[in-house]
Structure formats: C-alpha cells, structure tokens
Design a protein around this motif. Structure first.
Motif, short mmCIF file in Angstrom:
data_model
loop_
_atom_site.label_atom_id
_atom_site.label_comp_id
_atom_site.label_asym_id
_atom_site.label_seq_id
_atom_site.Cartn_x
_atom_site.Cartn_y
_atom_site.Cartn_z
N TYR A 2 62.62 42.58 52.31
CA TYR A 2 62.16 43.81 51.65
C TYR A 2 62.21 43.67 50.13
CZ TYR A 2 61.69 48.64 50.23
OH TYR A 2 61.24 49.79 49.63
N VAL A 6 59.14 43.85 47.39
CA VAL A 6 59.08 44.75 46.23
C VAL A 6 58.69 43.96 44.99
CG1 VAL A 6 60.45 46.20 44.68
CG2 VAL A 6 60.70 46.45 47.15
N GLN A 9 55.09 42.92 45.09
CA GLN A 9 54.21 44.05 44.79
C GLN A 9 54.19 44.36 43.30
OE1 GLN A 9 54.71 48.37 46.01
NE2 GLN A 9 53.51 47.61 47.73
N ASN A 14 50.08 41.51 46.27
CA ASN A 14 50.19 42.36 47.46
C ASN A 14 50.02 41.59 48.76
OD1 ASN A 14 50.60 45.25 46.52
ND2 ASN A 14 48.97 44.54 45.18
N LEU A 21 56.57 41.98 54.57
CA LEU A 21 56.66 43.28 55.23
C LEU A 21 56.25 43.20 56.69
CD1 LEU A 21 55.31 45.33 52.23
CD2 LEU A 21 57.64 45.42 53.14
N GLU A 33 60.93 52.43 55.15
CA GLU A 33 60.74 51.87 53.81
C GLU A 33 59.73 50.73 53.83
OE1 GLU A 33 61.77 53.35 51.08
OE2 GLU A 33 62.78 54.85 52.30
N LEU A 37 56.08 50.74 51.92
CA LEU A 37 55.72 49.67 50.99
C LEU A 37 54.48 48.93 51.46
CD1 LEU A 37 56.88 48.63 48.30
CD2 LEU A 37 58.02 46.82 49.60
N ARG A 38 54.39 48.67 52.78
CA ARG A 38 53.21 47.97 53.30
C ARG A 38 51.97 48.83 53.12
NH1 ARG A 38 52.57 45.77 59.45
NH2 ARG A 38 52.18 47.99 59.84
N GLN A 40 51.41 50.91 50.77
CA GLN A 40 51.02 50.83 49.36
C GLN A 40 50.30 49.52 49.07
OE1 GLN A 40 54.85 51.51 47.55
NE2 GLN A 40 54.46 53.69 47.31
N SER A 41 50.79 48.43 49.65
CA SER A 41 50.12 47.14 49.46
C SER A 41 48.71 47.15 50.05
CB SER A 41 50.94 45.99 50.06
OG SER A 41 52.08 45.72 49.29
#
Length: 198
Positions: A2, A6, A9, A14, A21, A33, A37-38, A40-41
């Motif tokens: 993780y 981050v 990213q 990405n 991820l 979480e 995050l994935r 967002q990527s």
C-alpha cells in the motif's frame, strides 16, 4: 504494497500503483483504502468505469464512507452523469458534513454544470463560502470554486475580485495549465459570463 502504491501514485506512476494495489486486493477484495487508492489510479488513467466500480464497492462495503461517494461523484461528473454525480456529492456531505471537498465539489457542479436544471447559484455560493471558511482562504482551488459560484449567482463584481485573488495564488503553486484555466475564468467574469464545465 500500500505505501509503495501511494508513492507510485504521487510520482504519477499510476500503472505501477495498480500492480501493487491489485496484489493487495487479491488478498482482501474489501480493503477499503486499497479500493479508494486503486479507484483514484484508474480515474487518473482514464479508466472511468473501473474507477466508478471500485468506489461503488467502497460504498457497498461501508455505506458510511464519504470518500467513496465523493470520488465516485468526480468520476460520474467526468462521464457527464451529472444527476448521479449530484446524488453522490449530496451523500458524501450527508455522511461527513465536515468534508470540505464534498462541499467544494457540489458547489462546483451547481455552479458550472452544462445542464440548466442542475445549476443552483445561490446554494453553490453558500456551499463554496462554507468550504472556503473550513478549508482556508489561502486555497486557490476553493477560491476558484467560490468565484464560479458567485458568477453563477450573478455577482460578477465579487466573482472578479475573488478570481483575481485565486489567480495570484495559483501563479505561485499551479501548473501552466491551471494558471491558464484560472485566467480564462477571470476573463469570463470580467465580461459578466459564467463558466461552464465542458
């Protein structure tokens, strides 16, 4: 995995973030979480359907997680699904009334949407003003949203004043594209024209 994702990213990598991820989510498909995050990527890579899917899973697993609604709203807005984006922003605010970015995102949509029935300048001004008070007056993005709301409500004089401040701030911290974008909006407000997100 993780923490490395981050970092990837933040570096704009990405695709590499997705590798980490995906590994994490192969162990626990409901890791919120990692899903956030994935998503967002995926969003940054333009995979809007996959991004919306991840954020949808977040709100299914934890209906109280405001970020799932907020981030899905942003994706839906990019997909021109404005009524659904509006619903998600409203849900994000309902789940976390102190979420500055839910208020700001809703204010932006209510100010700049191309659909007349979505726009509501008066409410946008209230939301943007509150977001600005909560998030700090030195945030050029919040100032930009407040100016857009003022313009939509017809207060062009104040919109120009606020956008001038936002433009001065973004010149210090923003990209060339952002600076150009802020300057364009300023020129519109100086002509008594509201901004529409195309």
């Amino acid at each position: 995995y993780y923490n490395r994702a981050v970092v990837w990213q933040e570096l704009g990598e990405n695709s590499l973030a997705l590798e980490d991820l995906n590994q994490l989510l192969s162990w626990d498909k409901h890791d919120l979480e990692a899903l956030l995050l994935r998503g967002q990527s995926y969003h940054r890579l333009g995979h809007l359907g996959k991004a919306a899917g991840d954020f949808g899973t977040v709100v299914e697993v934890d209906p109280g997680e405001a970020r799932g609604y907020l981030f899905r709203g942003k994706v839906l807005e990019d997909m021109d699904e404005f009524p659904r984006a509006l619903e998600d922003y409203e849900m994000a605010m309902a789940k976390d009334e102190n979420n500055v970015y839910a208020r700001e995102s809703l204010a932006w949509l209510l100010s700049t949407c191309t659909l007349d029935h979505i726009r509501d300048g008066e409410r946008a001004v209230e939301l943007a003003r509150t977001a600005l008070e909560m998030g700090g007056k030195d945030d050029p993005y919040l100032q930009d949203t407040y100016a857009a709301a003022l313009a939509e409500s017809g207060d062009y004089e104040m919109a120009v004043t606020v956008q001038e401040q936002a433009y001065e701030m973004i010149k210090q911290v923003g990209t060339d594209y952002e600076q150009s974008d802020f300057a364009f909006r300023l020129s519109l407000y100086q002509q008594n024209i509201p901004y529409r997100e195309e």
